[in-house]
Design a protein around this motif. Structure first.
Motif, mmCIF file in Angstrom:
data_model
loop_
_atom_site.group_PDB
_atom_site.id
_atom_site.type_symbol
_atom_site.label_atom_id
_atom_site.label_comp_id
_atom_site.label_asym_id
_atom_site.label_seq_id
_atom_site.Cartn_x
_atom_site.Cartn_y
_atom_site.Cartn_z
ATOM 1 N N ALA A 236 -21.648 25.208 0.619
ATOM 2 C CA ALA A 236 -21.610 24.283 -0.507
ATOM 3 C C ALA A 236 -20.454 24.611 -1.433
ATOM 4 O O ALA A 236 -20.251 25.772 -1.818
ATOM 5 N N HIS A 237 -19.684 23.558 -1.801
ATOM 6 C CA HIS A 237 -18.532 23.773 -2.677
ATOM 7 C C HIS A 237 -18.176 22.440 -3.334
ATOM 8 O O HIS A 237 -18.147 21.407 -2.681
ATOM 9 N N GLY A 238 -17.948 22.485 -4.681
ATOM 10 C CA GLY A 238 -17.618 21.278 -5.412
ATOM 11 C C GLY A 238 -18.844 20.687 -6.108
ATOM 12 O O GLY A 238 -19.908 21.303 -6.176
ATOM 13 N N GLU A 239 -18.690 19.477 -6.639
ATOM 14 C CA GLU A 239 -19.784 18.827 -7.351
ATOM 15 C C GLU A 239 -20.849 18.350 -6.361
ATOM 16 O O GLU A 239 -20.527 17.770 -5.320
ATOM 17 N N GLY A 240 -22.105 18.599 -6.699
ATOM 18 C CA GLY A 240 -23.165 18.176 -5.788
ATOM 19 C C GLY A 240 -24.548 18.341 -6.384
ATOM 20 O O GLY A 240 -24.706 18.601 -7.577
ATOM 21 N N GLU A 241 -25.556 18.209 -5.522
ATOM 22 C CA GLU A 241 -26.947 18.286 -5.954
ATOM 23 C C GLU A 241 -27.778 19.032 -4.921
ATOM 24 O O GLU A 241 -27.553 18.898 -3.710
ATOM 25 N N ALA A 242 -28.747 19.823 -5.418
ATOM 26 C CA ALA A 242 -29.629 20.581 -4.528
ATOM 27 C C ALA A 242 -31.038 20.591 -5.112
ATOM 28 O O ALA A 242 -31.236 20.348 -6.301
ATOM 29 N N LYS A 243 -32.033 20.866 -4.275
ATOM 30 C CA LYS A 243 -33.419 20.924 -4.735
ATOM 31 C C LYS A 243 -34.205 21.942 -3.927
ATOM 32 O O LYS A 243 -33.765 22.381 -2.857
ATOM 33 N N THR A 244 -35.361 22.319 -4.460
ATOM 34 C CA THR A 244 -36.283 23.198 -3.741
ATOM 35 C C THR A 244 -37.488 22.372 -3.301
ATOM 36 O O THR A 244 -37.678 21.245 -3.747
ATOM 37 N N ALA A 245 -38.294 22.954 -2.450
ATOM 38 C CA ALA A 245 -39.498 22.260 -1.988
ATOM 39 C C ALA A 245 -40.557 22.185 -3.074
ATOM 40 O O ALA A 245 -41.493 21.390 -2.982
ATOM 41 N N LEU A 246 -40.423 23.002 -4.127
ATOM 42 C CA LEU A 246 -41.442 23.062 -5.182
ATOM 43 C C LEU A 246 -41.049 22.333 -6.462
ATOM 44 O O LEU A 246 -41.613 22.592 -7.530
ATOM 45 N N GLY A 247 -40.048 21.446 -6.377
ATOM 46 C CA GLY A 247 -39.770 20.583 -7.521
ATOM 47 C C GLY A 247 -38.632 20.997 -8.431
ATOM 48 O O GLY A 247 -38.396 20.335 -9.442
ATOM 49 N N LYS A 248 -37.922 22.066 -8.119
ATOM 50 C CA LYS A 248 -36.755 22.429 -8.917
ATOM 51 C C LYS A 248 -35.543 21.645 -8.409
ATOM 52 O O LYS A 248 -35.453 21.316 -7.227
#
Length: 386
Positions: A236-248
């Motif tokens: 992962a590099h640059g502007e983006g979005e990520a999430k966890t399975a528990l809602g974060k």
């Protein structure tokens, strides 16, 4: 012809005896041997009854079945009797179902009957006595019986069961980690607790697998999964979005596989906006406190800014002050009791008695003087420590 009379004072006792006979049966009434087996609760003896249709459907002189008896004396036998073929809505000579008996006499048996969907709208064919002095004029449904006899415990068990069922249906319908978590929070002792925990774990595993399979490239922090195509050199590099399975959720800048700077959300609530290190807040940014955002500073996920430290110190001081106030109250009360007989209000601490006065004005004035004395007391203690 012999004549006899009954004392008026004896009538309530005779009524109670009749009531006991109606609700629990009489020891002197001959019952089939199968009823004794149910009363004792010995399962090996019951096994032979369960496979014998004639014995299974035996009735006593009151028209009650083995299921009625199980409700009154051995609730753990309710399930095998119903599974063997006894109708959960079977009635006795008074038109009372096992559920009628349960709500009236054995509330602990209610939860054993409810999974088999008993009919709450079947009315008894005869009147029902709540107590020696309270009897219905007509037959009652289970709901009417609960209301007429003020059976609050039974009502609570039924309401809890219905709530349990409704929440479980909602959880199953959504079939997600969050839905099972909501069920567990609302029904910590619910009927489906173990099943909810198992399905919640399975839902979490499936979601993590899906997120891992769909992410275009990995993130150093294994808790998060990349949602956008923000990759360089396989990470992962640059502007983006990520999430966890528990809602974060994280929205911001990635740098060589790490979350570098951006906004962090927990269940759609913004909790941090600023730099990160090793996947956690690190440096100056904006934090959430008491549902409001404020400027703050963190070090490896922990707040270290002056405002936060002052707030912590204030909490400790308030706790210490409350403890000292409690101690002072005990001393004041003891002093007031000891001096109440000799003091007429002329001493410096004459207001002490007014602290417990029913007169609001006196009590308020006394509280103000007590606060002043407490402040002086704290100052003296601080000077002594120096």
């Amino acid at each position: 012809m012999a004549r006899f009379s009954i004392s008026v004072g004896l009538l309530p006792r005779l009524f109670c005896i009749a009531l006991i006979a109606i609700t629990t049966g009489c020891a002197s009434v001959r019952q089939p041997a199968e009823f004794t087996i149910v009363k004792t609760g010995y399962m090996p003896d019951l096994d032979a009854v369960l496979v014998d249709e004639e014995r299974l459907h035996k009735r006593d002189p009151f028209g009650r079945t083995l299921l009625h008896q199980a409700v009154l004396s051995s609730s753990r036998m309710i399930e095998p009797l119903i599974n063997a073929g006894i109708d959960v809505n079977v009635t006795d000579k008074r038109g009372m179902t096992p559920l009628h008996l349960a709500v009236l006499n054995r509330p602990d048996s209610i939860s054993r009957l409810l999974p088999f969907n008993p009919d709450f709208n079947l009315a008894s064919t005869k009147s029902i006595a709540c107590t020696a002095r309270k009897r219905s004029k007509i037959g009652l449904t289970v709901n009417q019986l609960i209301e007429f006899c003020d059976l609050n415990r039974a009502a609570g068990i039924v309401a809890s069961y219905r709530s349990d069922q409704a929440l479980w249906q909602q959880a199953r319908l959504k079939d997600s980690y969050e839905s099972y978590q909501k069920y567990l929070e609302n029904m910590p002792r619910g009927s489906y607790r173990e099943t909810a925990l198992e399905r919640q774990e399975l839902a979490l595993e499936n979601l993590e697998k899906t997120l891992e399979q769909n992410q275009p490239c990995p993130i150093t922090d294994s808790e998060y999964y990349l949602l956008t195509d923000s990759c360089e050199n396989g990470v992962a590099h640059g502007e983006g979005e990520a999430k966890t399975a528990l809602g974060k959720r994280f929205i911001g800048e990635f740098h060589k596989g790490e979350m570098h700077h951006g906004k962090m959300y927990v269940h759609n609530d913004l909790v941090w906006d600023g730099p990160l290190a090793n996947g956690i807040p690190h440096g100056k940014g904006v934090c959430r406190y008491d549902n409001e955002m404020e400027v703050c500073e963190t070090y490896e996920g922990k707040r270290i800014d002056v405002l936060f430290k002052q707030r912590q110190l204030m909490v400790k001081q308030m706790e210490m002050m409350q403890s000292q106030m409690t101690s002072l109250r005990h001393e004041v009360r003891a002093s007031a009791v000891a001096s109440s007989s000799s003091s007429s209000g002329g001493s410096d601490n004459g207001y002490v008695v007014d602290l417990f006065s029913n007169d609001k004005d006196k009590r308020t004035a006394a509280q103000v003087r007590a606060a002043v004395d407490l402040f002086s007391f704290l100052i003296k203690n601080a000077r002594k420590k120096k």
